[in-house]
Design a protein around this motif. Structure first.
Motif, mmCIF file in Angstrom:
data_model
loop_
_atom_site.group_PDB
_atom_site.id
_atom_site.type_symbol
_atom_site.label_atom_id
_atom_site.label_comp_id
_atom_site.label_asym_id
_atom_site.label_seq_id
_atom_site.Cartn_x
_atom_site.Cartn_y
_atom_site.Cartn_z
ATOM 1 N N LEU A 1 146.606 -0.208 7.027
ATOM 2 C CA LEU A 1 146.923 -0.917 8.360
ATOM 3 C C LEU A 1 147.186 0.042 9.235
ATOM 4 O O LEU A 1 146.911 0.551 10.753
ATOM 5 C CB LEU A 1 148.728 -1.197 8.100
ATOM 6 C CG LEU A 1 148.904 -2.144 7.228
ATOM 7 C CD1 LEU A 1 150.350 -2.471 7.298
ATOM 8 C CD2 LEU A 1 147.680 -3.334 7.888
ATOM 9 N N VAL A 2 147.666 1.527 8.688
ATOM 10 C CA VAL A 2 147.531 2.367 10.091
ATOM 11 C C VAL A 2 146.757 3.675 8.886
ATOM 12 O O VAL A 2 146.807 4.059 7.539
ATOM 13 C CB VAL A 2 149.303 3.220 10.213
ATOM 14 C CG1 VAL A 2 148.734 4.743 10.327
ATOM 15 C CG2 VAL A 2 149.637 2.227 10.359
ATOM 16 N N HIS A 3 145.809 4.556 9.506
ATOM 17 C CA HIS A 3 144.482 5.786 8.678
ATOM 18 C C HIS A 3 144.168 6.805 9.526
ATOM 19 O O HIS A 3 143.423 6.723 10.160
ATOM 20 C CB HIS A 3 143.348 5.110 7.925
ATOM 21 C CG HIS A 3 142.951 5.611 7.009
ATOM 22 N ND1 HIS A 3 141.426 5.572 7.099
ATOM 23 C CD2 HIS A 3 143.415 6.543 6.613
ATOM 24 C CE1 HIS A 3 141.188 6.399 5.773
ATOM 25 N NE2 HIS A 3 141.937 7.577 5.911
ATOM 26 N N GLY A 4 144.866 7.329 9.792
ATOM 27 C CA GLY A 4 144.712 8.738 9.956
ATOM 28 C C GLY A 4 144.818 8.820 11.877
ATOM 29 O O GLY A 4 144.337 9.678 12.227
ATOM 30 N N SER A 5 144.847 7.953 12.155
ATOM 31 C CA SER A 5 144.789 7.917 13.639
ATOM 32 C C SER A 5 146.268 8.248 14.304
ATOM 33 O O SER A 5 147.474 9.085 13.920
ATOM 34 C CB SER A 5 145.113 5.962 14.600
ATOM 35 O OG SER A 5 146.461 5.632 14.248
ATOM 36 N N ASP A 6 145.990 9.278 15.822
ATOM 37 C CA ASP A 6 146.952 10.260 16.669
ATOM 38 C C ASP A 6 148.154 9.659 16.216
ATOM 39 O O ASP A 6 147.954 8.129 16.293
ATOM 40 C CB ASP A 6 146.590 10.132 17.579
ATOM 41 C CG ASP A 6 145.166 10.963 17.881
ATOM 42 O OD1 ASP A 6 144.552 11.945 16.994
ATOM 43 O OD2 ASP A 6 144.422 10.907 18.623
ATOM 44 N N VAL A 7 149.862 10.403 16.415
ATOM 45 C CA VAL A 7 150.675 9.704 16.638
ATOM 46 C C VAL A 7 151.244 10.466 17.835
ATOM 47 O O VAL A 7 150.851 11.359 18.288
ATOM 48 C CB VAL A 7 151.188 10.538 14.934
ATOM 49 C CG1 VAL A 7 150.992 9.431 13.925
ATOM 50 C CG2 VAL A 7 151.500 12.321 14.798
#
Length: 106
Positions: A37-43
């Motif tokens: 669902l979430v994989h390493g994108s910028d926070v």
């Protein structure tokens, strides 16, 4: 109830071992219904401090997430990640819908 494997990866050495891990992890998820669902994108940090990346993998339930993590296929590649990164990993259940904040008080 849907369950999640959540990782806070604070540091990773991007080398051949992590690249191998990334090439192999998807095949370990498939038999257990896991999907990123979430994989390493910028926070976007809006409170306090956050270093690193967030990874969220969804599974049909806690039994499936445990089955995936303990499976021979995942255990065979686990050291590729743990020897080359610093991460906190947790399993957590989702909520039944509809859900209100006060439901945790029951």
């Amino acid at each position: 109830m849907t369950a999640y494997a959540v990782a806070h990866m604070r540091q990773a050495t991007m080398g051949p071992k992590i690249v191998e891990y990334l090439h192999k992890i998807d095949a370990t998820l498939e038999p257990f219904g896991g999907r990123f669902l979430v994989h390493g994108s910028d926070v976007e940090v809006i409170e306090n401090d956050w270093q690193g990346h967030l990874i969220v993998i969804e599974f049909p339930d806690r039994e499936h997430v445990r089955g995936w993590y303990n499976s021979p296929a995942y255990q065979a590649i686990l050291a590729l990640r743990t020897d080359n990164s610093q991460s906190d990993v947790v399993f957590v259940d989702g909520v039944e819908h509809p859900h209100k904040a006060i439901d945790v008080l029951e």
